[in-house]
Scaffold this motif. Sequence first.
Motif, PDB file in Angstrom:
ATOM      1  N   LEU A  15       0.815  -1.204   0.000  1.00  0.00           N
ATOM      2  CA  LEU A  15       0.000   0.000   0.000  1.00  0.00           C
ATOM      3  C   LEU A  15       0.848   1.252   0.000  1.00  0.00           C
ATOM      4  CD1 LEU A  15      -2.698   1.483   0.321  1.00  0.00           C
ATOM      5  CD2 LEU A  15      -2.496   1.187   2.776  1.00  0.00           C
ATOM      6  N   ALA A  16       1.941   1.262   0.727  1.00  0.00           N
ATOM      7  CA  ALA A  16       2.727   2.463   0.910  1.00  0.00           C
ATOM      8  C   ALA A  16       3.156   3.152  -0.373  1.00  0.00           C
ATOM      9  CB  ALA A  16       3.946   2.154   1.781  1.00  0.00           C
ATOM     10  N   PRO A  17       3.669   2.433  -1.401  1.00  0.00           N
ATOM     11  CA  PRO A  17       4.101   3.120  -2.608  1.00  0.00           C
ATOM     12  C   PRO A  17       2.987   3.832  -3.347  1.00  0.00           C
ATOM     13  CG  PRO A  17       5.055   0.933  -2.493  1.00  0.00           C
ATOM     14  CD  PRO A  17       4.008   1.014  -1.421  1.00  0.00           C
ATOM     15  N   ALA A  18       1.743   3.574  -2.978  1.00  0.00           N
ATOM     16  CA  ALA A  18       0.621   4.225  -3.643  1.00  0.00           C
ATOM     17  C   ALA A  18       0.718   5.738  -3.561  1.00  0.00           C
ATOM     18  CB  ALA A  18      -0.693   3.760  -3.011  1.00  0.00           C
ATOM     19  N   PHE A  19       1.300   6.251  -2.483  1.00  0.00           N
ATOM     20  CA  PHE A  19       1.345   7.686  -2.276  1.00  0.00           C
ATOM     21  C   PHE A  19       2.438   8.374  -3.087  1.00  0.00           C
ATOM     22  CE2 PHE A  19      -0.759   6.045   1.472  1.00  0.00           C
ATOM     23  CZ  PHE A  19      -1.815   6.914   1.623  1.00  0.00           C
ATOM     24  N   LEU A  20       3.320   7.617  -3.716  1.00  0.00           N
ATOM     25  CA  LEU A  20       4.456   8.227  -4.391  1.00  0.00           C
ATOM     26  C   LEU A  20       4.040   9.076  -5.588  1.00  0.00           C
ATOM     27  CD1 LEU A  20       7.112   5.397  -4.217  1.00  0.00           C
ATOM     28  CD2 LEU A  20       6.852   7.404  -2.772  1.00  0.00           C
ATOM     29  N   SER A  21       2.911   8.769  -6.196  1.00  0.00           N
ATOM     30  CA  SER A  21       2.470   9.586  -7.315  1.00  0.00           C
ATOM     31  C   SER A  21       1.956  10.937  -6.841  1.00  0.00           C
ATOM     32  CB  SER A  21       1.383   8.851  -8.111  1.00  0.00           C
ATOM     33  OG  SER A  21       0.278   8.548  -7.289  1.00  0.00           O
ATOM     34  N   ALA A  22       1.666  11.046  -5.537  1.00  0.00           N
ATOM     35  CA  ALA A  22       1.286  12.335  -4.967  1.00  0.00           C
ATOM     36  C   ALA A  22       2.572  13.025  -4.529  1.00  0.00           C
ATOM     37  CB  ALA A  22       0.336  12.144  -3.794  1.00  0.00           C
ATOM     38  N   LYS A  23       3.323  13.584  -5.498  1.00  0.00           N
ATOM     39  CA  LYS A  23       4.684  14.045  -5.264  1.00  0.00           C
ATOM     40  C   LYS A  23       4.774  15.166  -4.239  1.00  0.00           C
ATOM     41  CE  LYS A  23       6.232  12.628  -9.836  1.00  0.00           C
ATOM     42  NZ  LYS A  23       6.796  13.050 -11.132  1.00  0.00           N
ATOM     43  N   GLY A 119     -11.733  16.051   4.429  1.00  0.00           N
ATOM     44  CA  GLY A 119     -11.432  17.195   3.579  1.00  0.00           C
ATOM     45  C   GLY A 119     -11.094  16.854   2.142  1.00  0.00           C
ATOM     46  N   TYR A 120     -11.164  15.564   1.772  1.00  0.00           N
ATOM     47  CA  TYR A 120     -10.860  15.139   0.411  1.00  0.00           C
ATOM     48  C   TYR A 120     -12.135  14.697  -0.301  1.00  0.00           C
ATOM     49  CZ  TYR A 120      -5.982  15.182   1.891  1.00  0.00           C
ATOM     50  OH  TYR A 120      -4.752  15.571   2.363  1.00  0.00           O
ATOM     51  N   GLU A 121     -12.290  15.147  -1.538  1.00  0.00           N
ATOM     52  CA  GLU A 121     -13.457  14.768  -2.333  1.00  0.00           C
ATOM     53  C   GLU A 121     -13.337  13.310  -2.746  1.00  0.00           C
ATOM     54  OE1 GLU A 121     -16.929  15.894  -4.939  1.00  0.00           O
ATOM     55  OE2 GLU A 121     -15.937  16.918  -3.296  1.00  0.00           O
ATOM     56  N   CYS A 122     -14.301  12.492  -2.361  1.00  0.00           N
ATOM     57  CA  CYS A 122     -14.273  11.059  -2.659  1.00  0.00           C
ATOM     58  C   CYS A 122     -15.483  10.646  -3.492  1.00  0.00           C
ATOM     59  CB  CYS A 122     -14.252  10.239  -1.365  1.00  0.00           C
ATOM     60  SG  CYS A 122     -12.733  10.427  -0.411  1.00  0.00           S
ATOM     61  N   THR A 123     -15.253   9.719  -4.403  1.00  0.00           N
ATOM     62  CA  THR A 123     -16.317   9.155  -5.234  1.00  0.00           C
ATOM     63  C   THR A 123     -16.573   7.716  -4.805  1.00  0.00           C
ATOM     64  OG1 THR A 123     -15.706  10.532  -7.139  1.00  0.00           O
ATOM     65  CG2 THR A 123     -17.020   8.559  -7.591  1.00  0.00           C
ATOM     66  N   LYS A 124     -17.836   7.317  -4.785  1.00  0.00           N
ATOM     67  CA  LYS A 124     -18.204   5.965  -4.378  1.00  0.00           C
ATOM     68  C   LYS A 124     -18.169   5.010  -5.569  1.00  0.00           C
ATOM     69  CE  LYS A 124     -21.992   3.329  -2.254  1.00  0.00           C
ATOM     70  NZ  LYS A 124     -23.359   3.419  -1.680  1.00  0.00           N
ATOM     71  N   LEU A 142      -4.506  11.820  -3.603  1.00  0.00           N
ATOM     72  CA  LEU A 142      -3.420  11.191  -2.842  1.00  0.00           C
ATOM     73  C   LEU A 142      -2.661  10.121  -3.622  1.00  0.00           C
ATOM     74  CD1 LEU A 142      -5.016  10.849   0.715  1.00  0.00           C
ATOM     75  CD2 LEU A 142      -3.121  12.324   0.047  1.00  0.00           C
ATOM     76  N   GLY A 143      -2.797  10.121  -4.930  1.00  0.00           N
ATOM     77  CA  GLY A 143      -2.035   9.157  -5.726  1.00  0.00           C
ATOM     78  C   GLY A 143      -2.791   7.874  -5.998  1.00  0.00           C
ATOM     79  N   SER A 144      -2.087   6.902  -6.596  1.00  0.00           N
ATOM     80  CA  SER A 144      -2.690   5.640  -7.011  1.00  0.00           C
ATOM     81  C   SER A 144      -2.518   4.556  -5.951  1.00  0.00           C
ATOM     82  CB  SER A 144      -2.065   5.161  -8.328  1.00  0.00           C
ATOM     83  OG  SER A 144      -2.238   6.117  -9.336  1.00  0.00           O
ATOM     84  N   PHE A 145      -3.532   3.725  -5.821  1.00  0.00           N
ATOM     85  CA  PHE A 145      -3.552   2.657  -4.830  1.00  0.00           C
ATOM     86  C   PHE A 145      -2.855   1.418  -5.377  1.00  0.00           C
ATOM     87  CE2 PHE A 145      -6.097  -0.827  -2.720  1.00  0.00           C
ATOM     88  CZ  PHE A 145      -5.640  -0.591  -1.436  1.00  0.00           C
ATOM     89  N   MET A 146      -1.922   0.851  -4.596  1.00  0.00           N
ATOM     90  CA  MET A 146      -1.147  -0.304  -5.042  1.00  0.00           C
ATOM     91  C   MET A 146      -1.641  -1.627  -4.468  1.00  0.00           C
ATOM     92  SD  MET A 146       1.132   0.953  -7.096  1.00  0.00           S
ATOM     93  CE  MET A 146       2.404  -0.292  -7.191  1.00  0.00           C
ATOM     94  N   GLY A 147      -2.550  -1.570  -3.506  1.00  0.00           N
ATOM     95  CA  GLY A 147      -3.080  -2.821  -2.961  1.00  0.00           C
ATOM     96  C   GLY A 147      -2.868  -2.962  -1.478  1.00  0.00           C
ATOM     97  N   ASP A 173      -6.183   5.859 -11.096  1.00  0.00           N
ATOM     98  CA  ASP A 173      -5.411   6.928 -10.469  1.00  0.00           C
ATOM     99  C   ASP A 173      -6.181   7.539  -9.303  1.00  0.00           C
ATOM    100  OD1 ASP A 173      -3.350   8.671  -9.988  1.00  0.00           O
ATOM    101  OD2 ASP A 173      -4.016  10.150 -11.465  1.00  0.00           O
ATOM    102  N   PHE A 174      -6.492   6.670  -8.319  1.00  0.00           N
ATOM    103  CA  PHE A 174      -7.132   7.179  -7.109  1.00  0.00           C
ATOM    104  C   PHE A 174      -6.766   6.312  -5.913  1.00  0.00           C
ATOM    105  CE2 PHE A 174     -10.827   4.931  -9.287  1.00  0.00           C
ATOM    106  CZ  PHE A 174     -10.805   3.787  -8.512  1.00  0.00           C
ATOM    107  N   PHE A 175      -7.046   6.842  -4.736  1.00  0.00           N
ATOM    108  CA  PHE A 175      -6.713   6.146  -3.493  1.00  0.00           C
ATOM    109  C   PHE A 175      -7.944   6.073  -2.588  1.00  0.00           C
ATOM    110  CE2 PHE A 175      -5.386   6.023   0.915  1.00  0.00           C
ATOM    111  CZ  PHE A 175      -4.500   4.962   0.894  1.00  0.00           C
TER     112      PHE A 175
END
Length: 231
Positions: A15-23, A119-124, A142-147, A173-175
């Motif tokens: 899961l952790a690397p998912a945030f890397l796209s949120a530079k 505070g983040y816009e989320c889609t269901k 917040l970047g892409s989710f890796m699992g 491309d979402f988390f």
Amino acid sequence: MKSVFKTALLSCLLLAPAFLSAKTFEGTVKMTMSGSRGETHHISYSIKESLIRTEISGNEGMSAAAIIDTKKQMITVLMPAQSMYMTMPMKQTMDKVSSGKVPRDTALENTGITKQILGYECTKYLAKGRDGTTEIWATTELGSFMGLGGGMQGPMGRSKPKPAWEQAIADKDFFPLLVIGHGKRKNKFTLTTTSVERQSLSDSLFEAPEGYRKFDMGAMMQGMGSKMFGQ
């Protein structure tokens, strides 16, 4: 319980690397994962550029942590109870929990419903498959989710494939900030993000603590072999 705890730790490494796209993100993300049997894990991610520190604690006072360096492509697993750490190639670990293809019976539906979470816009989204429906509230901020689901039972354990809902969103491309599994008993769970804190972090947070000894799996196996053959 211990096997579940170890699985959760290795899952968090994915899961952790998912945030890397949120530079632009630097700080700590905290989550809580609850299962159908009452087990609860508290997860914390500290992120700074290409470095991630993952920490997890369980019901029985167990705790573990891991550091990912995506530039060096290395993972360092910390073992606080033994004051030790071990390192492993990042690619080797990821390959063991490779997601493969999305099951044919799994469909991802964008409901178009949105709401604010922390505070983040989320889609269901709804991931529908043979094991039931998983409700996913995801943000693009917040970047892409890796699992989060696939993982090993331990350094010498067997790997597990990712669940269908994770595979369904693997290339998106979402988390997800909130995930609710409505499947069968073993598939019911809730993953809740409790805080997203943007803050400057010290480089020392992403290093093995002073006094920790390096755990050498190869040396341990060699020692075991020597004892077995009376050497």
